[in-house]
Design a protein around this motif. Structure first.
Motif, PDB file in Angstrom:
ATOM      1  N   ASP A 150     -16.008  15.254  -0.428  1.00  0.00           N
ATOM      2  CA  ASP A 150     -14.950  14.613   0.363  1.00  0.00           C
ATOM      3  C   ASP A 150     -14.919  13.116   0.122  1.00  0.00           C
ATOM      4  N   ALA A 151     -16.090  12.520  -0.002  1.00  0.00           N
ATOM      5  CA  ALA A 151     -16.121  11.068  -0.273  1.00  0.00           C
ATOM      6  C   ALA A 151     -15.543  10.753  -1.635  1.00  0.00           C
ATOM      7  N   ALA A 152     -15.869  11.616  -2.635  1.00  0.00           N
ATOM      8  CA  ALA A 152     -15.341  11.397  -3.990  1.00  0.00           C
ATOM      9  C   ALA A 152     -13.821  11.572  -4.011  1.00  0.00           C
ATOM     10  N   GLN A 153     -13.329  12.604  -3.266  1.00  0.00           N
ATOM     11  CA  GLN A 153     -11.871  12.794  -3.216  1.00  0.00           C
ATOM     12  C   GLN A 153     -11.184  11.588  -2.572  1.00  0.00           C
ATOM     13  N   GLY A 154     -11.755  11.058  -1.480  1.00  0.00           N
ATOM     14  CA  GLY A 154     -11.161   9.870  -0.843  1.00  0.00           C
ATOM     15  C   GLY A 154     -11.150   8.680  -1.775  1.00  0.00           C
ATOM     16  N   HIS A 155     -12.262   8.499  -2.528  1.00  0.00           N
ATOM     17  CA  HIS A 155     -12.327   7.377  -3.461  1.00  0.00           C
ATOM     18  C   HIS A 155     -11.321   7.549  -4.589  1.00  0.00           C
ATOM     19  N   SER A 156     -11.136   8.823  -5.031  1.00  0.00           N
ATOM     20  CA  SER A 156     -10.157   9.091  -6.089  1.00  0.00           C
ATOM     21  C   SER A 156      -8.742   8.795  -5.618  1.00  0.00           C
ATOM     22  N   GLN A 157      -8.449   9.173  -4.350  1.00  0.00           N
ATOM     23  CA  GLN A 157      -7.113   8.881  -3.821  1.00  0.00           C
ATOM     24  C   GLN A 157      -6.874   7.370  -3.728  1.00  0.00           C
ATOM     25  N   GLU A 158      -7.911   6.650  -3.340  1.00  0.00           N
ATOM     26  CA  GLU A 158      -7.759   5.185  -3.270  1.00  0.00           C
ATOM     27  C   GLU A 158      -7.481   4.603  -4.647  1.00  0.00           C
ATOM     28  N   LEU A 159      -8.190   5.074  -5.645  1.00  0.00           N
ATOM     29  CA  LEU A 159      -7.961   4.567  -7.006  1.00  0.00           C
ATOM     30  C   LEU A 159      -6.584   4.932  -7.511  1.00  0.00           C
ATOM     31  N   ALA A 160      -6.141   6.186  -7.167  1.00  0.00           N
ATOM     32  CA  ALA A 160      -4.789   6.578  -7.609  1.00  0.00           C
ATOM     33  C   ALA A 160      -3.725   5.719  -6.953  1.00  0.00           C
ATOM     34  N   ALA A 161      -3.969   5.402  -5.651  1.00  0.00           N
ATOM     35  CA  ALA A 161      -3.000   4.544  -4.959  1.00  0.00           C
ATOM     36  C   ALA A 161      -2.977   3.148  -5.560  1.00  0.00           C
ATOM     37  N   GLN A 162      -4.135   2.662  -5.973  1.00  0.00           N
ATOM     38  CA  GLN A 162      -4.170   1.334  -6.609  1.00  0.00           C
ATOM     39  C   GLN A 162      -3.404   1.353  -7.908  1.00  0.00           C
ATOM     40  N   LEU A 163      -3.533   2.462  -8.672  1.00  0.00           N
ATOM     41  CA  LEU A 163      -2.800   2.532  -9.935  1.00  0.00           C
ATOM     42  C   LEU A 163      -1.293   2.621  -9.713  1.00  0.00           C
ATOM     43  N   ALA A 164      -0.867   3.271  -8.636  1.00  0.00           N
ATOM     44  CA  ALA A 164       0.573   3.425  -8.380  1.00  0.00           C
ATOM     45  C   ALA A 164       1.173   2.176  -7.763  1.00  0.00           C
ATOM     46  N   GLY A 165       0.389   1.203  -7.451  1.00  0.00           N
ATOM     47  CA  GLY A 165       0.912  -0.021  -6.893  1.00  0.00           C
ATOM     48  C   GLY A 165       1.071  -0.005  -5.405  1.00  0.00           C
ATOM     49  N   GLU A 166       0.445   1.018  -4.683  1.00  0.00           N
ATOM     50  CA  GLU A 166       0.575   1.068  -3.237  1.00  0.00           C
ATOM     51  C   GLU A 166      -0.222  -0.032  -2.583  1.00  0.00           C
ATOM     52  N   THR A 167      -1.294  -0.441  -3.236  1.00  0.00           N
ATOM     53  CA  THR A 167      -2.082  -1.555  -2.713  1.00  0.00           C
ATOM     54  C   THR A 167      -1.962  -2.721  -3.656  1.00  0.00           C
ATOM     55  N   ALA A 168      -2.188  -3.847  -3.144  1.00  0.00           N
ATOM     56  CA  ALA A 168      -2.060  -5.077  -3.960  1.00  0.00           C
ATOM     57  C   ALA A 168      -3.390  -5.774  -3.983  1.00  0.00           C
ATOM     58  N   PRO A 169      -4.253  -5.360  -4.876  1.00  0.00           N
ATOM     59  CA  PRO A 169      -5.547  -5.992  -4.932  1.00  0.00           C
ATOM     60  C   PRO A 169      -5.420  -7.413  -5.467  1.00  0.00           C
ATOM     61  N   ALA A 170      -6.398  -8.132  -5.105  1.00  0.00           N
ATOM     62  CA  ALA A 170      -6.369  -9.533  -5.525  1.00  0.00           C
ATOM     63  C   ALA A 170      -6.447  -9.641  -7.026  1.00  0.00           C
ATOM     64  N   GLU A 171      -7.092  -8.703  -7.615  1.00  0.00           N
ATOM     65  CA  GLU A 171      -7.288  -8.747  -9.049  1.00  0.00           C
ATOM     66  C   GLU A 171      -7.132  -7.350  -9.585  1.00  0.00           C
ATOM     67  N   GLY A 172      -6.097  -6.980 -10.283  1.00  0.00           N
ATOM     68  CA  GLY A 172      -5.828  -5.623 -10.734  1.00  0.00           C
ATOM     69  C   GLY A 172      -6.831  -5.158 -11.750  1.00  0.00           C
ATOM     70  N   PRO A 173      -7.271  -3.885 -11.633  1.00  0.00           N
ATOM     71  CA  PRO A 173      -8.248  -3.354 -12.580  1.00  0.00           C
ATOM     72  C   PRO A 173      -7.596  -3.101 -13.928  1.00  0.00           C
ATOM     73  N   ARG A 174      -8.432  -3.048 -14.888  1.00  0.00           N
ATOM     74  CA  ARG A 174      -7.951  -2.795 -16.237  1.00  0.00           C
ATOM     75  C   ARG A 174      -7.674  -1.305 -16.410  1.00  0.00           C
ATOM     76  N   PRO A 175      -6.666  -0.929 -17.161  1.00  0.00           N
ATOM     77  CA  PRO A 175      -6.348   0.493 -17.345  1.00  0.00           C
ATOM     78  C   PRO A 175      -7.495   1.294 -17.946  1.00  0.00           C
TER      79      PRO A 175
END
Length: 446
Positions: A150-175
């Motif tokens: 469950d923790a891994a799934q939550g972390h995966s969803q967060e990363l997917a949301a970051q890739l889709a632009g739902e969050t605006a991190p201060a520094e975007g990760p590299r592809p």
């Protein structure tokens, strides 16, 4: 006066017995003897009295001979009846002894089966505890794995949301980093899913094993119940004759058993740590353990009966064939005459017949005693003493400890005796009692 009276009698008798003369002739003379009526009457009366006395005496003699013959026939019939009764009693005793031995064999076999079933039950209980421990470990691992998934799934969803632009991190990760992270998470999720499936399969197998073990435990419990029931019935059947034997001998079974238990009460052992359950008791007992302890208690009681029976004079002092010549009680003394108390039982058999101790005890006398001849006296438990008199030979010594069935002497006719026999006495607290009470009480047991 007397002559006149005799003359009158002579004249009166002359009517029925006229005077007779008996002539005696010789070559040179003739003589005669005058038989008066009175003389003839006296001779006739004497002859009649002699004939009557002869008839009466002959009748009395004939009646006496007939009566003696009837008494002898009756004595022979009674002897034959007594012998047949003794043979029947001996056969019944042997049959009862065989039944007791067979019951003891069945009991020993059942006891072995109980021991085996108890060992199997303990082994199955140990396997059950091991399986429960393994299942607890598996469940704990499964819960931890599910939490990690469950923790891994939550972390995966967060990363997917970051890739889709739902969050605006201060520094975007590299592809490239994102792709590498997603690949790692995907592999971890697949591995977690495989581990979960494997754990679920192991849990199902464990549940099946637990159900199998539970079924086996139910079968074992049912078999144990049947074995315990058979043992309880065998104990009841085994104890009934023993209890009846003690009661027939007029003994208080509870008092006897308590005294035996007091004499055999030694316990001990090294000091071990105290074991206390969560309920505060020394240990939690299962129903089977409770029944097993109850059976062990009954077995201990039977053992107490056995020990008490060995210490009481229930056995026969003469194992060979014998004749009971004088019972216990008041009788006509055979040598001194007069009504006297006979404080024992006389058993007659062949000279030199072995004599055996009827119970465990200590020899207090083994010597010549006035009246008893060669006599052995044995002191038993519970204030009981047995005496064996008129022996031809003594085979024990004072102070010697003997067991039931040990040979203590040979039958004879020493002391005040009219023939070869054993005078057997049983005394309780110094008072004589009928020995046949004990022998008859144990007739169907030993």
């Amino acid at each position: 006066m007397t002559a006149r009276f005799l003359h009158r009698i002579d004249v009166a008798l002359g009517r029925y017995l006229p005077e007779k003369r008996l002539f005696l002739r010789s070559d040179d003379s003739t003589r005669f003897v005058r038989l008066s009526p009175l003389t003839q009457a006296a001779a006739l009366s004497g002859t009649t009295a002699l004939v009557a006395w002869t008839m009466v005496a002959s009748s009395i003699l004939l009646i006496d001979q007939v009566g003696s013959g009837n008494l002898r026939d009756q004595a022979r019939r009674e002897q034959a009846l007594y012998d047949s009764r003794l043979n029947a009693i001996a056969a019944e005793r042997d049959r009862r002894a065989q039944d007791v031995r067979e019951a003891q064999d069945r009991f020993n076999l059942a006891l072995d089966e109980v021991s085996k079933m108890q060992s199997a039950l303990l082994a199955s209980e140990e396997r059950r505890r091991e399986l429960e421990t393994g299942m607890a470990v598996i469940q704990k691992t499964l819960r931890r794995t599910l939490a990690e998934r469950d923790a891994a799934q939550g972390h995966s969803q967060e990363l997917a949301a970051q890739l889709a632009g739902e969050t605006a991190p201060a520094e975007g990760p590299r592809p490239a980093d994102v792709q590498q992270t997603l690949a790692f998470l995907t592999g971890a999720l697949d591995q977690t899913a495989e581990e979960r499936d494997r754990i679920a399969a192991d849990a199902a197998s464990a549940y099946d094993m637990v159900r199998t073990i539970s079924y086996e435990r139910e079968l074992d419990a049912e078999r144990n119940d049947q074995i315990f029931t058979s043992l309880e019935e065998a104990l009841t059947v085994s104890m009934a004759p023993l209890d009846k034997m003690f009661k027939a001998a007029g003994l208080n079974t509870k008092s006897i058993i308590n005294r035996v238990r007091q004499g055999y009460s030694g316990v001990g052992g090294p000091l071990t740590p105290l074991s206390v359950s969560t309920k505060g008791a020394a240990a939690d007992l299962t129903p089977d353990e409770i029944r097993a302890r109850a059976i062990m208690g009954r077995l201990d009681e039977i053992n107490m009966y056995r020990i008490a029976a060995e210490k009481l004079p229930f056995a026969q002092p003469v194992k060979a064939g014998y004749r009971l010549t004088s019972p216990f009680g008041v009788r006509e003394h055979p040598t001194l005459g007069g009504q006297r108390m006979h404080e024992g039982t006389d058993m007659a058999s062949a000279y030199g017949t072995p004599i055996y101790a009827t119970a465990d005890g200590v020899v207090v006398k083994a010597q010549w005693v006035s009246g008893y001849g060669r006599m052995v006296e044995i002191r038993h438990e519970f204030g009981i003493v047995t005496r064996y008199g008129h022996m031809s030979k003594i085979r024990v010594e004072a102070g010697q400890r003997v067991s039931r069935g040990d040979r203590i002497g040979d039958m004879g006719s020493s002391g005040r005796s009219t023939g070869t026999h054993l005078h057997y006495e049983v005394r309780v607290d110094g008072k004589p009692v009928n020995p046949m009470t004990y022998i008859k009480a144990a007739r169907n047991v030993f």
